[in-house]
Design an enzyme around this catalytic site. Sequence first.
Site, PDB file in Angstrom:
ATOM      1  N   GLY A  76       0.804  -1.220   0.000  1.00 48.49           N
ATOM      2  CA  GLY A  76       0.000   0.000   0.000  1.00 48.49           C
ATOM      3  C   GLY A  76       0.834   1.265   0.000  1.00 48.49           C
ATOM      4  CE  LYS A  77       6.199   0.053   3.038  1.00 48.57           C
ATOM      5  NZ  LYS A  77       7.552  -0.524   3.236  1.00 48.57           N
ATOM      6  CB  ILE A  78       3.702   2.244  -4.905  1.00 47.32           C
ATOM      7  CG1 ILE A  78       5.123   2.523  -4.388  1.00 47.32           C
ATOM      8  CG2 ILE A  78       3.531   2.772  -6.323  1.00 47.32           C
ATOM      9  CD1 ILE A  78       5.537   3.970  -4.395  1.00 47.32           C
TER      10      ILE A  78
END
EC number: 2.5.1.46
Length: 298
Positions: A258-260
């Site tokens: 979920g970071k990118i």
Amino acid sequence: MARTGFQGRKLGEAFEIWTEMLREENITILMGLSGAMVPAGMRKIIAWLIRNRYIDVLVSTGANLFHDIHEAMGFRHFMGSEHVNDCKLFEEGIDRIHDVFAYEKEFNVIDYTLAEIISEMSGVMSSREFLEEIAGRLNVKDRNSIVIAAYESKVPIFSPAIADSSIGIAAALAKREVVIDTIRDVEELTEIVVNSEKTGVIYVGGGVPKNFIQQTEVVARLKGYDVRGHEYAIQITTDVPQFGGLSGCTFEEGVSWGKISGKAKKVQVNCDATIALPVLAHGLIGIRRQKYPIFNGL
């Protein structure tokens, strides 16, 4: 270059993505800087990117900032060679960074100069506040400096692993009353991301600066904010993902955390940053950014 092949194409795609970020009206562009980029001669480029707001936030290793201060105070790094007798270099007081040389005694001058400045500081600070204090107190000879450009342009610099550098050594030498709260760094950088309509990331190398920026999306989500992941992403690296290290970690892997954002425009350029960064900067010269964030709350 985006219509060529191999890493030339990737470099061209990186330029296109960076250009698109600059044309966005409501975006915060964060850069992670690792590796010995300042000794390698990238210092003026990073300072130029800051002054022209091609980036809005910098997260850097402490080492790059120390080497930047070293040059801002009038000292220099020198072209050397990796084909040398390192025992002889040690006897001569010369430190080697691959094919770049510097004088240890000059580093020591900066160590003690910073220690004196730090001894005059007090209170609990984030690394951003700490670096702003230092930049404001330096009597520099060369203003083509990362820390001075950031200070004058009000661009925040974070260095969450600052103890792992000669700035950390200087702090250890100081009679210090200042405390650097790196958890405050987490809070401040996450706040910047949360308050941004969109975010884009540019990573020169990987390491702590990369993950520190990446994790803001995770922290924000755990705090209950509705975040989508960084929406633009560029990485310049010579590392590969097969061995599990962050510096080679792909943005596709970052999507799983979920970071990118799954819809992000992203590219990984497998290239020496001392080649890729000057080419990208040269391409950006003709582009003027119309709107950029102002961080009044920090």
